[in-house]
Motif scaffolding. Sequence first.
Motif, PDB file in Angstrom:
ATOM      1  N   LYS A   1      54.883  55.477  43.157  1.00  0.00           N
ATOM      2  CA  LYS A   1      54.784  54.054  43.501  1.00  0.00           C
ATOM      3  C   LYS A   1      55.734  53.232  42.631  1.00  0.00           C
ATOM      4  N   VAL A   2      56.635  52.524  43.287  1.00  0.00           N
ATOM      5  CA  VAL A   2      57.555  51.600  42.624  1.00  0.00           C
ATOM      6  C   VAL A   2      57.323  50.220  43.233  1.00  0.00           C
ATOM      7  N   THR A   3      57.008  49.236  42.403  1.00  0.00           N
ATOM      8  CA  THR A   3      56.670  47.913  42.901  1.00  0.00           C
ATOM      9  C   THR A   3      57.608  46.868  42.308  1.00  0.00           C
ATOM     10  N   LEU A   4      58.161  46.046  43.178  1.00  0.00           N
ATOM     11  CA  LEU A   4      59.059  44.959  42.800  1.00  0.00           C
ATOM     12  C   LEU A   4      58.341  43.637  43.024  1.00  0.00           C
ATOM     13  N   VAL A   5      58.472  42.727  42.067  1.00  0.00           N
ATOM     14  CA  VAL A   5      57.837  41.421  42.164  1.00  0.00           C
ATOM     15  C   VAL A   5      58.901  40.352  41.950  1.00  0.00           C
TER      16      VAL A   5
ATOM     17  N   LEU B   1      43.562  26.559  35.219  1.00  0.00           N
ATOM     18  CA  LEU B   1      43.549  27.282  36.487  1.00  0.00           C
ATOM     19  C   LEU B   1      42.949  28.670  36.311  1.00  0.00           C
ATOM     20  N   PRO B   2      42.119  29.097  37.262  1.00  0.00           N
ATOM     21  CA  PRO B   2      41.732  30.516  37.283  1.00  0.00           C
ATOM     22  C   PRO B   2      42.917  31.344  37.772  1.00  0.00           C
ATOM     23  N   SER B   3      42.893  32.614  37.491  1.00  0.00           N
ATOM     24  CA  SER B   3      43.968  33.507  37.950  1.00  0.00           C
ATOM     25  C   SER B   3      43.361  34.734  38.616  1.00  0.00           C
ATOM     26  N   ARG B   4      44.191  35.457  39.346  1.00  0.00           N
ATOM     27  CA  ARG B   4      43.723  36.685  39.990  1.00  0.00           C
ATOM     28  C   ARG B   4      43.200  37.682  38.953  1.00  0.00           C
ATOM     29  N   LYS B   5      43.804  37.675  37.777  1.00  0.00           N
ATOM     30  CA  LYS B   5      43.419  38.599  36.713  1.00  0.00           C
ATOM     31  C   LYS B   5      42.049  38.270  36.126  1.00  0.00           C
ATOM     32  N   GLY B   6      41.596  37.034  36.337  1.00  0.00           N
ATOM     33  CA  GLY B   6      40.339  36.612  35.735  1.00  0.00           C
ATOM     34  C   GLY B   6      40.518  35.756  34.503  1.00  0.00           C
TER      35      GLY B   6
ATOM     36  N   ASP C   1      49.948  35.894  39.251  1.00  0.00           N
ATOM     37  CA  ASP C   1      49.071  36.363  40.325  1.00  0.00           C
ATOM     38  C   ASP C   1      49.694  37.543  41.070  1.00  0.00           C
ATOM     39  N   ALA C   2      51.005  37.484  41.300  1.00  0.00           N
ATOM     40  CA  ALA C   2      51.680  38.573  42.009  1.00  0.00           C
ATOM     41  C   ALA C   2      51.682  39.854  41.181  1.00  0.00           C
ATOM     42  N   LEU C   3      51.902  39.735  39.886  1.00  0.00           N
ATOM     43  CA  LEU C   3      51.874  40.905  39.008  1.00  0.00           C
ATOM     44  C   LEU C   3      50.475  41.506  38.925  1.00  0.00           C
ATOM     45  N   ALA C   4      49.467  40.654  38.908  1.00  0.00           N
ATOM     46  CA  ALA C   4      48.095  41.165  38.885  1.00  0.00           C
ATOM     47  C   ALA C   4      47.812  41.999  40.128  1.00  0.00           C
ATOM     48  N   LEU C   5      48.282  41.533  41.284  1.00  0.00           N
ATOM     49  CA  LEU C   5      48.143  42.315  42.520  1.00  0.00           C
ATOM     50  C   LEU C   5      48.891  43.634  42.403  1.00  0.00           C
ATOM     51  N   ALA C   6      50.130  43.584  41.927  1.00  0.00           N
ATOM     52  CA  ALA C   6      50.928  44.807  41.789  1.00  0.00           C
ATOM     53  C   ALA C   6      50.257  45.817  40.872  1.00  0.00           C
ATOM     54  N   ASP C   7      49.646  45.328  39.816  1.00  0.00           N
ATOM     55  CA  ASP C   7      49.080  46.194  38.779  1.00  0.00           C
ATOM     56  C   ASP C   7      47.827  46.918  39.239  1.00  0.00           C
TER      57      ASP C   7
ATOM     58  N   ARG D   1      53.092  39.561  30.420  1.00  0.00           N
ATOM     59  CA  ARG D   1      52.584  40.877  30.022  1.00  0.00           C
ATOM     60  C   ARG D   1      51.062  40.950  30.103  1.00  0.00           C
ATOM     61  N   ARG D   2      50.394  39.826  29.942  1.00  0.00           N
ATOM     62  CA  ARG D   2      48.936  39.804  30.010  1.00  0.00           C
ATOM     63  C   ARG D   2      48.406  40.243  31.379  1.00  0.00           C
ATOM     64  N   PHE D   3      49.257  40.183  32.389  1.00  0.00           N
ATOM     65  CA  PHE D   3      48.803  40.440  33.758  1.00  0.00           C
ATOM     66  C   PHE D   3      49.175  41.846  34.240  1.00  0.00           C
ATOM     67  N   VAL D   4      49.699  42.662  33.328  1.00  0.00           N
ATOM     68  CA  VAL D   4      50.071  44.042  33.653  1.00  0.00           C
ATOM     69  C   VAL D   4      49.399  44.966  32.646  1.00  0.00           C
ATOM     70  N   GLU D   5      48.460  45.789  33.117  1.00  0.00           N
ATOM     71  CA  GLU D   5      47.733  46.706  32.233  1.00  0.00           C
ATOM     72  C   GLU D   5      47.788  48.149  32.712  1.00  0.00           C
TER      73      GLU D   5
END
Length: 454
Positions: A215-219, A289-294, A312-318, A407-411
């Motif tokens: 899996k390779v994901t581009l944002v 604001l709330p975020s997808r990551k919480g 939000d997009a990175l949280a989805l990708a992650d 970086r906080r949104f990619v784990e």
Amino acid sequence: MSSFFAAAAEPSTPIWFVASGEAPPEPASAWAKATGFTVGPGKHLLVPDADGALLGVVFCVEAAGARAKNPFLAGKLAQALPAGTYRFGGVVENARLAALAVALGSYQFRRYKKAEPGGVRLVLPDDAERDALALTVEAVALGRDLVNTPANDLGPEEIETAIRLLGKLHGATVTSVVGDELLKENFPMVHAVGRASTRAPRIVDLVWGETDAPKVTLVGKGVAFDTGGLNIKPDAAMLLMKKDMGGAASMIALAAMIMGAKLNVRLRLIVGAVENSIAGNAFRPGDVLPSRKGLHVEIGNTDAEGRLVLADALALADEEAPEIVVDAATLTGAARVALGPDLPPLYTDDERLAADLLRHAAAEHDPLWRLPLWNSYDELLSSKIADVNHISGGPFAGSITAALFLRRFVEKAKAWAHLDIFAWNPSAKPGRPEGGEVQGARAIAALLQERYGR
């Protein structure tokens, strides 16, 4: 631009490359002497035959061992040569990049005016190399066209349309979440940034390739136009804001390269497409604001909207833990202050990914420069009322703190890289006409070809 490269059988005029300090080859040397031509990097000489027709072209490059060689110098030929079909004569150092430079230098944005006279074509004897270069040139032209198109003709919906057309071409699946559906599907920051525009914000999600492939994901940051929101930009700073979707354009171009090369990956392209506008419902400085990551994010400045969309997009990708996540964005002026318009900062904690990307960036003349994710600067993003503030609020390390916020949104991803690009050539250079530019995509494509080429 797909017809730029010609087949080996086509009649063509030779281009003789001559280094500084060398004499042009026969029969060009006599004509050079007669005309008083002196060899110097970037200069060219049209050499006629006895009947006055074009016999060949002398093109001058840097001397052997020159301190700083430009492998794109041949891009000057794109605008210098009369219409016709040409070939490289003799031995050319890095002929692939020289050919690419001429092709990329031939680009013209044709949407609103007729193309200027040109018609230069280049013979490449190797079919595989010709096809690979043509794919790259077409992808870069697509990205440049997107960046160059003004916002009245390229809003969030048109960005989605461009992705859908590319997906259809390669048999990819494309879905989107639009307008108030963003709240239902948990993209609250994308919605907040784009809700003040009459053009609905959206997340566009392209998926291509075998499900069991790596899996390779581009944002990409797809801000079609950035007024700065309530922290409104001054007029001079707003003039080029049609290019604020340059990160998305570069990732769309990269996706075209990956799918065109049929790499053994399961590709995902995620673009947050919005317009940061001003209205009574615009988000405000001081909002949380709330975020997808919480995480809850305090807004320090509405002109730093791109990182909210990316988050939000990175949280989805992650969420699906891909092998590699790469994001690109026209994110900070601080990056331009540090490195200028030509050299995008690269951020990653993965040493192997950093080394490989920098190696390919140098080899492809698609430069990147690594800057640190300096952990002690994390405290500059602290908030007294929320989990994090999305800006540091101070004058220092703006590009680094933006990367630390992302970086906080990619784990879960095994490796992540962030590119803070300019996506614009302020003036014309060889192979790089003035205007919209795709940055980083060729370097990343070369890395992925090395790892996942069939």
